[in-house]
Design an enzyme around this catalytic site. Structure first.
Site: not given
Ligand code: NDP
Ligand code: PYC
Length: 339
Positions: A47-48, A188
Protein backbone atom coordinates in the site's frame (compact mmCIF):
# COMPACT_ATOMS: atom_id res chain seq x y z
CA UNK A 1 -1.97 -14.56 -10.90
CA UNK A 2 0.55 -12.95 -13.26
CA UNK A 3 4.18 -13.90 -12.63
CA UNK A 4 6.00 -10.79 -11.30
CA UNK A 5 9.02 -9.30 -12.98
CA UNK A 6 12.05 -8.65 -10.77
CA UNK A 7 13.91 -5.35 -10.70
CA UNK A 8 16.96 -4.40 -8.67
CA UNK A 9 16.84 -1.70 -6.01
CA UNK A 10 19.13 0.37 -8.20
CA UNK A 11 16.92 0.08 -11.26
CA UNK A 12 13.69 0.82 -9.41
CA UNK A 13 15.20 3.79 -7.55
CA UNK A 14 16.50 5.22 -10.82
CA UNK A 15 13.14 4.80 -12.57
CA UNK A 16 11.26 6.44 -9.71
CA UNK A 17 13.73 9.31 -9.38
CA UNK A 18 13.40 10.00 -13.11
CA UNK A 19 9.60 10.06 -12.82
CA UNK A 20 9.60 12.41 -9.83
CA UNK A 21 12.09 14.75 -11.52
CA UNK A 22 9.92 14.89 -14.63
CA UNK A 23 6.97 15.88 -12.46
CA UNK A 24 8.69 18.81 -10.81
CA UNK A 25 10.89 17.45 -8.01
CA UNK A 26 14.41 18.70 -7.53
CA UNK A 27 17.16 16.12 -7.99
CA UNK A 28 17.56 15.93 -4.20
CA UNK A 29 13.86 15.42 -3.40
CA UNK A 30 13.38 12.95 -6.27
CA UNK A 31 16.26 10.82 -4.99
CA UNK A 32 14.87 10.74 -1.44
CA UNK A 33 11.32 9.87 -2.53
CA UNK A 34 12.57 7.23 -4.94
CA UNK A 35 14.74 5.51 -2.35
CA UNK A 36 11.93 5.58 0.21
CA UNK A 37 9.47 4.04 -2.23
CA UNK A 38 11.87 1.37 -3.49
CA UNK A 39 12.60 0.36 0.10
CA UNK A 40 8.87 0.08 0.83
CA UNK A 41 8.28 -1.97 -2.31
CA UNK A 42 11.21 -4.25 -1.49
CA UNK A 43 9.79 -4.88 1.98
CA UNK A 44 6.44 -5.84 0.50
CA UNK A 45 4.64 -2.74 1.79
CA UNK A 46 2.20 -2.88 -1.12
CA UNK A 47 0.00 0.00 0.00
CA UNK A 48 2.98 2.34 0.35
CA UNK A 49 5.41 1.31 -2.36
CA UNK A 50 5.07 2.09 -6.07
CA UNK A 51 1.30 2.11 -5.57
CA UNK A 52 1.88 5.65 -4.27
CA UNK A 53 3.42 6.99 -7.49
CA UNK A 54 0.08 8.15 -8.92
CA UNK A 55 -0.93 10.00 -5.74
CA UNK A 56 2.43 11.73 -5.48
CA UNK A 57 2.22 12.79 -9.12
CA UNK A 58 -1.34 14.04 -8.57
CA UNK A 59 -0.09 16.32 -5.80
CA UNK A 60 2.93 17.47 -7.81
CA UNK A 61 1.05 18.08 -11.05
CA UNK A 62 -1.66 20.16 -9.37
CA UNK A 63 0.84 22.27 -7.42
CA UNK A 64 -0.51 21.01 -4.08
CA UNK A 65 2.98 19.91 -2.97
CA UNK A 66 6.24 21.67 -3.83
CA UNK A 67 8.75 19.13 -5.12
CA UNK A 68 11.56 21.64 -4.85
CA UNK A 69 10.82 22.83 -1.30
CA UNK A 70 13.80 23.51 0.94
CA UNK A 71 12.88 22.76 4.56
CA UNK A 72 13.70 25.24 7.31
CA UNK A 73 15.21 23.65 10.42
CA UNK A 74 14.70 25.48 13.73
CA UNK A 75 16.76 24.64 16.82
CA UNK A 76 14.14 25.65 19.39
CA UNK A 77 15.34 24.09 22.67
CA UNK A 78 18.00 21.68 23.98
CA UNK A 79 15.75 18.73 23.23
CA UNK A 80 13.47 20.14 20.56
CA UNK A 81 13.88 20.60 16.81
CA UNK A 82 11.18 22.02 14.59
CA UNK A 83 11.07 21.91 10.81
CA UNK A 84 8.88 23.90 8.45
CA UNK A 85 8.64 21.60 5.45
CA UNK A 86 7.78 24.58 3.24
CA UNK A 87 4.96 22.60 1.66
CA UNK A 88 7.33 19.87 0.54
CA UNK A 89 7.49 16.15 1.23
CA UNK A 90 8.14 15.03 4.80
CA UNK A 91 11.12 12.80 4.11
CA UNK A 92 13.48 15.59 2.92
CA UNK A 93 12.39 17.67 5.94
CA UNK A 94 13.27 14.83 8.26
CA UNK A 95 16.62 14.34 6.56
CA UNK A 96 17.44 18.05 6.83
CA UNK A 97 16.99 17.89 10.61
CA UNK A 98 18.50 14.46 11.18
CA UNK A 99 22.02 15.30 12.32
CA UNK A 100 20.90 18.00 14.76
CA UNK A 101 18.08 15.79 16.06
CA UNK A 102 20.33 12.79 16.69
CA UNK A 103 22.98 14.97 18.32
CA UNK A 104 20.36 16.34 20.73
CA UNK A 105 19.10 12.84 21.56
CA UNK A 106 22.64 11.71 22.31
CA UNK A 107 23.44 14.78 24.41
CA UNK A 108 20.18 14.84 26.38
CA UNK A 109 19.18 11.20 26.29
CA UNK A 110 15.94 12.27 24.59
CA UNK A 111 14.87 14.68 21.83
CA UNK A 112 11.77 15.55 19.85
CA UNK A 113 11.41 16.53 16.21
CA UNK A 114 8.21 18.24 15.04
CA UNK A 115 7.76 18.68 11.28
CA UNK A 116 4.89 20.74 9.87
CA UNK A 117 3.68 22.04 6.53
CA UNK A 118 4.83 18.75 5.04
CA UNK A 119 3.32 15.82 3.14
CA UNK A 120 3.80 12.27 4.42
CA UNK A 121 2.44 9.74 1.97
CA UNK A 122 4.63 6.76 2.75
CA UNK A 123 5.27 4.09 5.36
CA UNK A 124 6.83 5.20 8.64
CA UNK A 125 9.34 2.43 9.17
CA UNK A 126 11.83 3.72 6.56
CA UNK A 127 11.98 6.93 8.61
CA UNK A 128 12.53 5.28 11.99
CA UNK A 129 14.36 2.01 11.38
CA UNK A 130 17.66 3.85 10.66
CA UNK A 131 17.51 5.53 14.09
CA UNK A 132 17.23 2.13 15.77
CA UNK A 133 20.17 0.90 13.68
CA UNK A 134 22.06 3.81 15.25
CA UNK A 135 21.14 2.59 18.74
CA UNK A 136 18.17 4.88 19.45
CA UNK A 137 14.53 4.12 20.26
CA UNK A 138 12.24 6.01 17.87
CA UNK A 139 8.55 6.71 18.22
CA UNK A 140 6.84 8.38 15.26
CA UNK A 141 3.37 9.87 15.03
CA UNK A 142 1.75 11.18 11.87
CA UNK A 143 -1.68 12.56 11.01
CA UNK A 144 -3.08 12.32 7.49
CA UNK A 145 -6.40 13.25 5.80
CA UNK A 146 -9.86 12.70 7.26
CA UNK A 147 -11.20 9.29 6.33
CA UNK A 148 -11.80 7.70 9.73
CA UNK A 149 -14.93 8.21 11.81
CA UNK A 150 -14.27 8.58 15.56
CA UNK A 151 -15.73 5.87 17.80
CA UNK A 152 -19.49 6.30 18.01
CA UNK A 153 -19.36 9.25 15.61
CA UNK A 154 -20.96 9.81 12.24
CA UNK A 155 -18.52 11.71 10.07
CA UNK A 156 -14.93 11.53 8.89
CA UNK A 157 -12.59 13.26 11.32
CA UNK A 158 -9.28 11.48 11.84
CA UNK A 159 -6.76 10.35 9.31
CA UNK A 160 -5.61 6.75 9.27
CA UNK A 161 -2.89 8.29 11.49
CA UNK A 162 -0.03 5.79 11.70
CA UNK A 163 2.20 5.08 14.67
CA UNK A 164 5.71 3.71 14.20
CA UNK A 165 8.05 2.37 16.88
CA UNK A 166 11.60 1.11 16.43
CA UNK A 167 13.89 -0.46 19.03
CA UNK A 168 17.59 -1.27 18.57
CA UNK A 169 18.76 -4.86 18.93
CA UNK A 170 22.53 -5.11 18.72
CA UNK A 171 23.67 -7.69 16.20
CA UNK A 172 20.30 -8.14 14.56
CA UNK A 173 17.50 -6.20 12.86
CA UNK A 174 15.67 -3.66 15.01
CA UNK A 175 12.28 -4.51 16.43
CA UNK A 176 9.87 -2.30 14.46
CA UNK A 177 6.14 -1.95 14.25
CA UNK A 178 4.37 0.48 11.97
CA UNK A 179 0.60 0.58 11.87
CA UNK A 180 -2.37 2.73 11.00
CA UNK A 181 -4.75 3.60 13.84
CA UNK A 182 -7.62 2.57 11.58
CA UNK A 183 -8.75 -0.99 10.93
CA UNK A 184 -7.13 -0.86 7.48
CA UNK A 185 -5.01 1.73 5.75
CA UNK A 186 -6.77 3.73 3.08
CA UNK A 187 -4.22 2.34 0.60
CA UNK A 188 -5.26 -1.24 1.34
CA UNK A 189 -8.92 -0.33 0.79
CA UNK A 190 -8.00 1.20 -2.57
CA UNK A 191 -6.15 -1.98 -3.51
CA UNK A 192 -9.16 -4.09 -2.47
CA UNK A 193 -11.40 -1.91 -4.66
CA UNK A 194 -9.05 -2.27 -7.61
CA UNK A 195 -8.99 -6.06 -7.19
CA UNK A 196 -12.75 -6.28 -6.64
CA UNK A 197 -12.36 -7.77 -3.16
CA UNK A 198 -14.93 -7.33 -0.38
CA UNK A 199 -13.69 -5.93 2.94
CA UNK A 200 -14.11 -7.91 6.14
CA UNK A 201 -17.05 -6.89 8.29
CA UNK A 202 -16.06 -4.17 10.77
CA UNK A 203 -13.53 -2.35 8.59
CA UNK A 204 -15.66 0.54 7.38
CA UNK A 205 -19.00 2.25 7.01
CA UNK A 206 -20.84 3.76 4.04
CA UNK A 207 -21.92 7.41 3.62
CA UNK A 208 -24.93 6.75 5.90
CA UNK A 209 -22.72 5.39 8.67
CA UNK A 210 -23.93 1.85 8.02
CA UNK A 211 -21.48 -1.06 8.16
CA UNK A 212 -20.37 -2.13 4.69
CA UNK A 213 -17.99 -4.57 3.07
CA UNK A 214 -17.94 -2.55 -0.16
CA UNK A 215 -14.56 -0.81 -0.60
CA UNK A 216 -16.10 1.67 -2.99
CA UNK A 217 -18.73 2.68 -0.43
CA UNK A 218 -16.00 3.27 2.17
CA UNK A 219 -13.90 5.36 -0.21
CA UNK A 220 -16.77 7.33 -1.80
CA UNK A 221 -18.31 9.22 1.10
CA UNK A 222 -18.01 6.48 3.72
CA UNK A 223 -15.24 6.06 6.27
CA UNK A 224 -12.89 3.61 7.91
CA UNK A 225 -13.28 2.73 11.57
CA UNK A 226 -10.54 3.08 14.18
CA UNK A 227 -8.99 -0.26 15.14
CA UNK A 228 -10.26 -1.66 18.44
CA UNK A 229 -13.23 0.69 18.86
CA UNK A 230 -12.76 3.44 21.44
CA UNK A 231 -9.13 2.40 22.05
CA UNK A 232 -7.98 2.94 18.47
CA UNK A 233 -10.06 6.10 18.36
CA UNK A 234 -8.06 7.45 21.31
CA UNK A 235 -4.79 6.56 19.57
CA UNK A 236 -5.95 8.37 16.40
CA UNK A 237 -6.80 11.38 18.55
CA UNK A 238 -3.36 11.25 20.15
CA UNK A 239 -1.75 11.32 16.69
CA UNK A 240 -3.69 14.51 15.87
CA UNK A 241 -2.46 16.08 19.12
CA UNK A 242 1.14 14.92 18.91
CA UNK A 243 1.63 15.50 15.17
CA UNK A 244 -0.61 18.41 14.08
CA UNK A 245 -1.28 19.97 17.49
CA UNK A 246 2.27 19.94 18.78
CA UNK A 247 3.93 20.44 15.43
CA UNK A 248 1.76 23.35 14.34
CA UNK A 249 0.37 21.62 11.27
CA UNK A 250 -3.15 21.01 10.03
CA UNK A 251 -5.44 18.47 11.64
CA UNK A 252 -6.57 15.73 9.27
CA UNK A 253 -10.05 17.30 9.03
CA UNK A 254 -8.50 20.63 8.04
CA UNK A 255 -6.74 19.31 4.94
CA UNK A 256 -8.36 21.22 2.10
CA UNK A 257 -7.17 20.31 -1.37
CA UNK A 258 -10.45 21.23 -3.09
CA UNK A 259 -8.60 23.64 -5.38
CA UNK A 260 -6.17 20.87 -6.40
CA UNK A 261 -8.30 18.07 -7.87
CA UNK A 262 -6.16 14.97 -8.15
CA UNK A 263 -3.97 15.87 -5.17
CA UNK A 264 -3.60 12.94 -2.79
CA UNK A 265 -0.88 13.69 -0.26
CA UNK A 266 -1.93 15.08 3.13
CA UNK A 267 -0.25 18.38 4.11
CA UNK A 268 -0.13 17.84 7.85
CA UNK A 269 2.57 17.15 10.44
CA UNK A 270 4.89 14.47 11.78
CA UNK A 271 6.51 14.07 15.21
CA UNK A 272 9.36 11.77 16.19
CA UNK A 273 10.70 11.18 19.69
CA UNK A 274 14.18 9.69 20.01
CA UNK A 275 15.46 8.10 23.22
CA UNK A 276 18.98 6.92 23.92
CA UNK A 277 18.25 3.75 25.90
CA UNK A 278 21.77 3.49 27.26
CA UNK A 279 21.51 6.78 29.16
CA UNK A 280 21.23 6.16 32.89
CA UNK A 281 19.64 2.77 32.38
CA UNK A 282 19.49 0.86 35.67
CA UNK A 283 19.62 -2.47 33.78
CA UNK A 284 21.16 -3.50 30.48
CA UNK A 285 18.51 -2.38 27.98
CA UNK A 286 19.60 -4.68 25.16
CA UNK A 287 19.62 -7.72 27.42
CA UNK A 288 16.19 -6.79 28.75
CA UNK A 289 14.76 -6.54 25.24
CA UNK A 290 16.14 -9.97 24.34
CA UNK A 291 14.54 -11.36 27.51
CA UNK A 292 11.23 -9.84 26.45
CA UNK A 293 11.45 -11.19 22.92
CA UNK A 294 12.34 -14.67 24.16
CA UNK A 295 9.30 -14.53 26.46
CA UNK A 296 7.05 -13.45 23.57
CA UNK A 297 8.24 -16.42 21.52
CA UNK A 298 7.89 -18.70 24.52
CA UNK A 299 4.29 -17.51 24.90
CA UNK A 300 3.60 -18.74 21.39
CA UNK A 301 3.98 -15.67 19.16
CA UNK A 302 6.53 -16.73 16.57
CA UNK A 303 6.12 -13.82 14.18
CA UNK A 304 7.18 -10.44 15.47
CA UNK A 305 6.16 -7.21 13.77
CA UNK A 306 8.73 -6.52 11.08
CA UNK A 307 9.54 -10.21 10.44
CA UNK A 308 7.52 -10.30 7.21
CA UNK A 309 9.18 -7.14 5.93
CA UNK A 310 12.69 -8.31 6.75
CA UNK A 311 12.05 -11.64 5.01
CA UNK A 312 10.75 -9.80 1.93
CA UNK A 313 13.81 -7.55 2.01
CA UNK A 314 16.18 -10.51 2.07
CA UNK A 315 14.34 -12.05 -0.90
CA UNK A 316 14.33 -8.74 -2.79
CA UNK A 317 18.07 -8.26 -2.32
CA UNK A 318 18.70 -11.79 -3.56
CA UNK A 319 16.18 -12.06 -6.42
CA UNK A 320 15.12 -8.47 -7.16
CA UNK A 321 12.01 -6.61 -6.10
CA UNK A 322 8.86 -8.28 -7.46
CA UNK A 323 6.62 -6.01 -9.54
CA UNK A 324 3.46 -6.69 -11.44
CA UNK A 325 4.54 -6.62 -15.14
CA UNK A 326 1.86 -4.01 -15.98
CA UNK A 327 3.10 -1.80 -13.14
CA UNK A 328 6.72 -2.17 -14.25
CA UNK A 329 5.72 -1.24 -17.82
CA UNK A 330 3.76 1.78 -16.58
CA UNK A 331 6.76 2.99 -14.55
CA UNK A 332 9.05 2.62 -17.58
CA UNK A 333 6.56 4.57 -19.72
CA UNK A 334 6.34 7.33 -17.13
CA UNK A 335 10.12 7.53 -16.89
CA UNK A 336 10.47 7.68 -20.68
CA UNK A 337 7.66 10.22 -21.20
CA UNK A 338 8.34 13.85 -22.10
CA UNK A 339 8.46 16.09 -19.03
P1 NDP B 1 -0.44 -3.80 9.00
O1 NDP B 1 -1.71 -3.99 9.73
O2 NDP B 1 -0.20 -4.57 7.77
O3 NDP B 1 0.80 -4.11 9.97
C1 NDP B 1 0.98 -3.37 11.13
C2 NDP B 1 2.15 -3.91 11.93
O4 NDP B 1 1.79 -5.17 12.47
C3 NDP B 1 3.41 -4.13 11.10
O5 NDP B 1 4.51 -3.76 11.86
C4 NDP B 1 3.36 -5.63 10.80
O6 NDP B 1 4.64 -6.21 10.60
C5 NDP B 1 2.74 -6.16 12.06
N1 NDP B 1 1.99 -7.39 11.86
C6 NDP B 1 1.09 -7.65 10.88
N2 NDP B 1 0.60 -8.89 11.03
C7 NDP B 1 1.19 -9.42 12.12
C8 NDP B 1 1.10 -10.68 12.78
N3 NDP B 1 0.28 -11.63 12.36
N4 NDP B 1 1.87 -10.87 13.87
C9 NDP B 1 2.71 -9.91 14.32
N5 NDP B 1 2.84 -8.71 13.74
C10 NDP B 1 2.09 -8.46 12.65
O7 NDP B 1 -0.19 -2.25 8.71
P2 NDP B 1 -1.25 -1.11 8.36
O8 NDP B 1 -2.11 -1.61 7.27
O9 NDP B 1 -1.87 -0.62 9.60
O10 NDP B 1 -0.26 0.00 7.79
C11 NDP B 1 0.47 -0.29 6.61
C12 NDP B 1 1.41 0.83 6.28
O11 NDP B 1 0.66 1.99 5.94
C13 NDP B 1 2.36 1.27 7.40
O12 NDP B 1 3.67 1.23 6.89
C14 NDP B 1 1.95 2.69 7.71
O13 NDP B 1 3.01 3.57 8.06
C15 NDP B 1 1.34 3.12 6.40
N6 NDP B 1 0.41 4.23 6.59
C16 NDP B 1 0.86 5.50 6.34
C17 NDP B 1 0.03 6.58 6.53
C18 NDP B 1 0.53 7.96 6.34
O14 NDP B 1 -0.19 8.89 6.69
N7 NDP B 1 1.73 8.16 5.82
C19 NDP B 1 -1.36 6.39 6.97
C20 NDP B 1 -1.70 5.02 7.24
C21 NDP B 1 -0.86 3.98 7.04
P3 NDP B 1 5.16 -6.48 9.09
O15 NDP B 1 5.44 -5.11 8.53
O16 NDP B 1 6.37 -7.33 9.22
O17 NDP B 1 4.04 -7.17 8.36
O1 PYC C 1 -2.99 4.41 3.39
O2 PYC C 1 -4.23 5.38 4.88
C1 PYC C 1 -3.32 5.39 4.07
C2 PYC C 1 -2.53 6.64 3.90
C3 PYC C 1 -2.90 7.90 4.19
C4 PYC C 1 -1.83 8.71 3.87
C5 PYC C 1 -0.84 7.93 3.38
N1 PYC C 1 -1.29 6.65 3.43
Amino acid sequence: MTEPVRVSYGELTKLLATIFRKHGCSEHVAAILAENMALAQGDGAHSHGVFRVAGNLGSLDTGWVDGTAVPIVEDVAPGFVRVDGNNGFAQPALLAARDLFVAKARTNGIALLAVRNSHHFGALWPDIEPFARDGLIALMMVNSMANVVPHGGNKRLYGTNPLGFAVPRPGTDPLVFDQASSTWSNGDVQIARREGRALPVGVGVDRNGQPTTDANAVLEGGALLPFGGHKGSAIAMMMEVMAAGLGGGDFSFEVDWSRHPGAATPRTAQTIILIDPGRGAPRDFSARIETLIAAIHDAGQDRLPGDRRYANRRDAHRDGIPLDPAVAARLRDLAAAEA
